[in-house]
Design a protein around this motif. Structure first.
Motif, mmCIF file in Angstrom:
data_model
loop_
_atom_site.group_PDB
_atom_site.id
_atom_site.type_symbol
_atom_site.label_atom_id
_atom_site.label_comp_id
_atom_site.label_asym_id
_atom_site.label_seq_id
_atom_site.Cartn_x
_atom_site.Cartn_y
_atom_site.Cartn_z
ATOM 1 N N SER A 76 -5.588 4.252 -6.443
ATOM 2 C CA SER A 76 -5.808 3.198 -7.429
ATOM 3 C C SER A 76 -7.302 2.917 -7.594
ATOM 4 C CB SER A 76 -5.065 1.936 -6.977
ATOM 5 O OG SER A 76 -5.255 0.896 -7.889
ATOM 6 N N ALA A 77 -8.020 2.835 -6.479
ATOM 7 C CA ALA A 77 -9.467 2.619 -6.534
ATOM 8 C C ALA A 77 -10.168 3.793 -7.196
ATOM 9 C CB ALA A 77 -10.019 2.388 -5.125
ATOM 10 N N LEU A 78 -9.674 4.983 -6.939
ATOM 11 C CA LEU A 78 -10.228 6.192 -7.550
ATOM 12 C C LEU A 78 -10.116 6.146 -9.066
ATOM 13 C CD1 LEU A 78 -11.365 9.037 -6.854
ATOM 14 C CD2 LEU A 78 -9.016 9.823 -6.811
ATOM 15 N N ILE A 91 7.211 7.152 -6.909
ATOM 16 C CA ILE A 91 5.987 6.559 -6.372
ATOM 17 C C ILE A 91 5.121 6.080 -7.525
ATOM 18 C CG2 ILE A 91 3.884 6.991 -5.050
ATOM 19 C CD1 ILE A 91 5.466 9.175 -3.534
ATOM 20 N N GLN A 92 4.749 4.821 -7.489
ATOM 21 C CA GLN A 92 3.888 4.232 -8.510
ATOM 22 C C GLN A 92 2.529 3.906 -7.902
ATOM 23 O OE1 GLN A 92 4.766 3.706 -11.765
ATOM 24 N NE2 GLN A 92 6.692 4.723 -11.333
ATOM 25 N N ILE A 93 1.471 4.177 -8.657
ATOM 26 C CA ILE A 93 0.130 3.780 -8.215
ATOM 27 C C ILE A 93 0.019 2.271 -8.445
ATOM 28 C CG2 ILE A 93 -2.359 4.060 -8.558
ATOM 29 C CD1 ILE A 93 -1.049 6.574 -7.501
ATOM 30 N N PRO A 94 -0.292 1.506 -7.409
ATOM 31 C CA PRO A 94 -0.367 0.049 -7.562
ATOM 32 C C PRO A 94 -1.674 -0.369 -8.235
ATOM 33 C CG PRO A 94 -1.003 0.661 -5.349
ATOM 34 C CD PRO A 94 -0.575 1.939 -6.046
ATOM 35 N N PRO A 95 -1.765 -1.622 -8.657
ATOM 36 C CA PRO A 95 -3.058 -2.131 -9.123
ATOM 37 C C PRO A 95 -4.053 -2.106 -7.962
ATOM 38 C CG PRO A 95 -1.283 -3.711 -9.552
ATOM 39 C CD PRO A 95 -0.708 -2.603 -8.728
ATOM 40 N N VAL A 96 -5.327 -2.063 -8.287
ATOM 41 C CA VAL A 96 -6.358 -2.064 -7.241
ATOM 42 C C VAL A 96 -6.269 -3.376 -6.462
ATOM 43 C CG1 VAL A 96 -8.833 -1.977 -6.772
ATOM 44 C CG2 VAL A 96 -7.880 -0.639 -8.644
ATOM 45 N N PRO A 97 -6.149 -3.283 -5.133
ATOM 46 C CA PRO A 97 -6.113 -4.518 -4.339
ATOM 47 C C PRO A 97 -7.429 -5.278 -4.466
ATOM 48 C CG PRO A 97 -5.432 -2.629 -3.017
ATOM 49 C CD PRO A 97 -5.983 -2.092 -4.300
ATOM 50 N N ALA A 98 -7.349 -6.580 -4.484
ATOM 51 C CA ALA A 98 -8.562 -7.400 -4.510
ATOM 52 C C ALA A 98 -9.317 -7.192 -3.205
ATOM 53 C CB ALA A 98 -8.188 -8.867 -4.674
ATOM 54 N N ALA A 99 -10.630 -7.094 -3.317
ATOM 55 C CA ALA A 99 -11.470 -6.914 -2.124
ATOM 56 C C ALA A 99 -11.361 -8.146 -1.232
ATOM 57 C CB ALA A 99 -12.911 -6.676 -2.540
ATOM 58 N N LEU A 100 -11.260 -7.923 0.064
ATOM 59 C CA LEU A 100 -11.197 -9.024 1.020
ATOM 60 C C LEU A 100 -12.573 -9.406 1.539
ATOM 61 C CD1 LEU A 100 -8.040 -7.957 3.067
ATOM 62 C CD2 LEU A 100 -8.180 -9.557 1.150
ATOM 63 N N ALA A 101 -13.590 -8.665 1.108
ATOM 64 C CA ALA A 101 -14.964 -8.938 1.520
ATOM 65 C C ALA A 101 -15.878 -8.496 0.376
ATOM 66 C CB ALA A 101 -15.286 -8.186 2.810
ATOM 67 N N ALA A 102 -17.168 -8.452 0.636
ATOM 68 C CA ALA A 102 -18.143 -8.098 -0.391
ATOM 69 C C ALA A 102 -18.354 -6.585 -0.433
ATOM 70 C CB ALA A 102 -19.459 -8.826 -0.133
ATOM 71 N N TYR A 103 -17.433 -5.874 -1.035
ATOM 72 C CA TYR A 103 -17.569 -4.434 -1.210
ATOM 73 C C TYR A 103 -16.927 -4.056 -2.542
ATOM 74 C CZ TYR A 103 -12.692 -4.198 0.350
ATOM 75 O OH TYR A 103 -11.341 -4.372 0.474
ATOM 76 N N ILE A 104 -17.258 -2.864 -3.009
ATOM 77 C CA ILE A 104 -16.629 -2.374 -4.233
ATOM 78 C C ILE A 104 -15.572 -1.340 -3.840
ATOM 79 C CG2 ILE A 104 -18.609 -2.857 -5.713
ATOM 80 C CD1 ILE A 104 -19.331 0.114 -5.533
ATOM 81 N N PRO A 105 -14.480 -1.257 -4.589
ATOM 82 C CA PRO A 105 -13.393 -0.353 -4.201
ATOM 83 C C PRO A 105 -13.751 1.127 -4.276
ATOM 84 C CG PRO A 105 -12.663 -1.935 -5.858
ATOM 85 C CD PRO A 105 -14.135 -2.086 -5.720
ATOM 86 N N SER A 106 -14.608 1.510 -5.236
ATOM 87 C CA SER A 106 -14.982 2.917 -5.367
ATOM 88 C C SER A 106 -16.310 3.034 -6.093
ATOM 89 C CB SER A 106 -13.899 3.700 -6.125
ATOM 90 O OG SER A 106 -13.692 3.144 -7.410
ATOM 91 N N LYS A 107 -16.968 4.155 -5.871
ATOM 92 C CA LYS A 107 -18.275 4.416 -6.478
ATOM 93 C C LYS A 107 -18.368 5.891 -6.802
ATOM 94 C CE LYS A 107 -22.771 3.571 -7.145
ATOM 95 N NZ LYS A 107 -23.266 2.828 -8.257
ATOM 96 N N ARG A 108 -18.848 6.179 -7.998
ATOM 97 C CA ARG A 108 -19.013 7.571 -8.412
ATOM 98 C C ARG A 108 -20.474 7.959 -8.259
ATOM 99 N NH1 ARG A 108 -15.989 10.557 -13.161
ATOM 100 N NH2 ARG A 108 -16.892 12.612 -12.814
ATOM 101 N N SER A 109 -20.695 9.169 -7.749
ATOM 102 C CA SER A 109 -22.031 9.750 -7.651
ATOM 103 C C SER A 109 -21.918 11.191 -8.121
ATOM 104 C CB SER A 109 -22.543 9.688 -6.204
ATOM 105 O OG SER A 109 -23.819 10.297 -6.104
#
Length: 121
Positions: free
Chosen positions: A75-77, A12-30
């Protein structure tokens, strides 16, 4: 054994982050938490399957699509952390299944992701 090594051993390979299909970010750290946006089973920017589970998509195909969603979330993580080994726990996994009105096995699609969580992968 590192999580990435365990995944590699399973092929199992982690893929590249998929391009966003809308106006959102893939991940956010808090602080110590990382939140990922909802994930579609995209590969190379395209959905592999189109349709509803129980109609155009089989249960087994849906499980594979759930796997791809989980890999895309990892991947987003990795945009927020340097290694999957930094993950201490998973707080929440949300699984949404587009299905035919007569399909009643959504839990079997979702179980794939929660089994990985329990096994440490």
């Amino acid at each position: 054994m590192a999580i990435t090594d365990q995944l590699n051993a399973l092929g199992i390979q982690i893929p590249p982050v998929p391009a966003a299909l809308a106006a959102y970010i893939p991940s956010k750290r808090s602080g110590n938490l990382v939140f990922t946006s909802g994930q579609l089973p995209l590969v190379a920017g395209k959905l592999r399957k189109i349709g509803k589970v129980g109609k155009e998509v089989t249960l087994e195909e849906a499980k594979e699509e759930a796997k791809q969603c989980l890999l895309n979330a990892l991947s987003a993580l990795l945009l927020q952390i340097s290694s999957l080994d930094q993950i201490k726990s998973v707080v929440k996994i949300g699984v949404y299944v587009a299905c035919d009105e007569n399909f009643t096995e959504q839990h079997l699609v979702a179980n794939w992701t929660s089994r990985r969580r329990r096994s440490g992968i």
